[in-house]
Write an enzyme that holds these catalytic residues in place. Structure first.
Site, PDB file in Angstrom:
ATOM      1  N   ALA A 239      40.332  17.398  25.017  1.00 35.61           N
ATOM      2  CA  ALA A 239      41.544  17.435  24.200  1.00 35.61           C
ATOM      3  C   ALA A 239      41.169  17.130  22.750  1.00 35.61           C
ATOM      4  CB  ALA A 239      42.546  16.405  24.707  1.00 35.61           C
ATOM      5  N   LYS A 240      42.117  17.349  21.889  1.00 36.42           N
ATOM      6  CA  LYS A 240      41.892  17.164  20.451  1.00 36.42           C
ATOM      7  C   LYS A 240      41.348  15.784  20.109  1.00 36.42           C
ATOM      8  CE  LYS A 240      43.062  19.487  16.569  1.00 36.42           C
ATOM      9  NZ  LYS A 240      41.885  20.184  16.599  1.00 36.42           N
ATOM     10  N   ARG A 241      41.880  14.773  20.827  1.00 37.96           N
ATOM     11  CA  ARG A 241      41.474  13.401  20.495  1.00 37.96           C
ATOM     12  C   ARG A 241      40.007  13.134  20.842  1.00 37.96           C
ATOM     13  NH1 ARG A 241      44.818  13.347  24.572  1.00 37.96           N
ATOM     14  NH2 ARG A 241      43.965  12.873  26.621  1.00 37.96           N
ATOM     15  N   ASP A 242      39.353  14.075  21.532  1.00 43.24           N
ATOM     16  CA  ASP A 242      37.951  13.868  21.881  1.00 43.24           C
ATOM     17  C   ASP A 242      37.002  14.121  20.714  1.00 43.24           C
ATOM     18  OD1 ASP A 242      38.216  13.052  24.589  1.00 43.24           O
ATOM     19  OD2 ASP A 242      38.773  15.108  25.097  1.00 43.24           O
TER      20      ASP A 242
END
Ligand code: GLU
Length: 306
Positions: A239-242
């Protein structure tokens, strides 16, 4: 399409930028099509959430990695007449019914201790004309569901082999009148001559529904290849937060598209900077069948081959 026999495709939803997992799936779809003499098309699946500009960025990311495609890019939203015609045909054959359930009602009913997990419990299947009229009068929008004659269907997957899964009375047309994904994907693949579907294996559980629907519509069931997803270090979907998970993120860190491509190729067991370098080496039987676990600081040096 000219000189090709059959077609593969990549069908992204334009809800945001493609991440490395999506790009890797696109590369695999391209490789499977291009190494089997098939055309390769792109279809933007824009019946759901659309983020402005996302489709254009997705296409430019694919092109930056060196992927090419045949024919114009198509958009699902331009094909609604075809979807509606397919639903009308099923309705004329007595294979649909109106469903007035809310999401919450379905969740509550689905927790009842009977029926297969996750299946629509059939609440509206046998409503009488009077009951339907009552619900309509309450102003509830009706979705249209398939009146399925089976509860399971088996497909054959190029990586996973025989896979048997649930077929319930799934939604064909949503309450807002928009075709449901499971309907649109089958209609569009058939209409576009797609006979090879390579996509993320999160869609494997929906595939028996789609294949069964294809048989009801009288169209060929495509060959399926469900490829593993990319996970983060915690084993969760990327996901983006990764961190740096999109091509734009990686470029911002100073990586070239070729370096990003090399990372994708490396995850498949190859050294290459561009798609065409993989054509001669690609061996589907040797593909990893487990998820790619990405440490987001992974960098692969571009290989020195030209
Ligand atoms: N549009 C779907 C997605 O982004 C893919 C559908 C498919 O390949 O059949 O996840």
């Amino acid at each position: 399409m000219n000189g090709h026999s059959g077609a593969g495709r990549f069908a992204p939803s334009p809800s945001g930028d493609l991440h490395l997992g999506n790009l890797r799936t696109a590369l695999l779809a391209w490789l499977f099509a291009r190494t089997t003499g098939r055309a390769f098309g792109i279809r933007i699946e824009d019946l759901d959430r659309v983020r402005p500009g996302a489709a254009e960025r997705q296409l430019s990311d694919l092109a930056a990695l060196g992927l090419d495609w045949d024919g114009p890019v198509t958009r699902q939203s331009e094909r609604l007449a075809l979807h509606h015609a397919a639903v009308d045909g099923l309705t004329a054959a007595g294979l649909t019914y109106e469903c007035y359930c809310t999401r919450r009602e379905i969740q509550q009913a689905a927790q009842a201790p009977h029926g297969p997990m996750g299946a629509y419990p059939g609440t509206c299947r046998e409503l009488s004309a009077t009951e339907r009229a009552e619900r309509r009068a309450q102003g509830r929008p009706a979705a249209l569901r398939l009146r399925s004659k089976t509860s399971e269907f088996e497909i054959v997957d190029g990586l996973r082999g025989h896979y048997r899964g649930l077929v319930d009375d799934f939604v064909l047309r949503r309450g807002d009148g928009i075709p449901a994904y499971n309907l649109a994907v089958v209609v569009d693949d058939a209409d576009q001559g797609v006979d090879q579907v390579v996509r993320g294996d999160d869609l494997l559980p929906s595939t028996p529904r789609q294949a069964y629907l294809a048989t009801l519509l009288g169209v060929n069931v495509p060959r399926y290849v469900h490829v593993p997803l990319v996970l983060n270090r915690d084993g969760k979907r990327l996901a983006k937060r990764d961190g740096a998970v999109t091509l734009a993120d990686r470029r911002a860190l100073g990586e070239s598209p070729q370096q990003v491509f090399a990372l994708l190729a490396d995850s498949l067991g190859y050294r290459a900077n561009r798609p065409h370098e993989l054509l001669a080496q690609f061996r589907p039987a040797l593909l990893p069948t487990t998820p790619w676990v990405l440490a987001t600081n992974d960098v692969v040096e571009p290989s020195r081959n030209p």
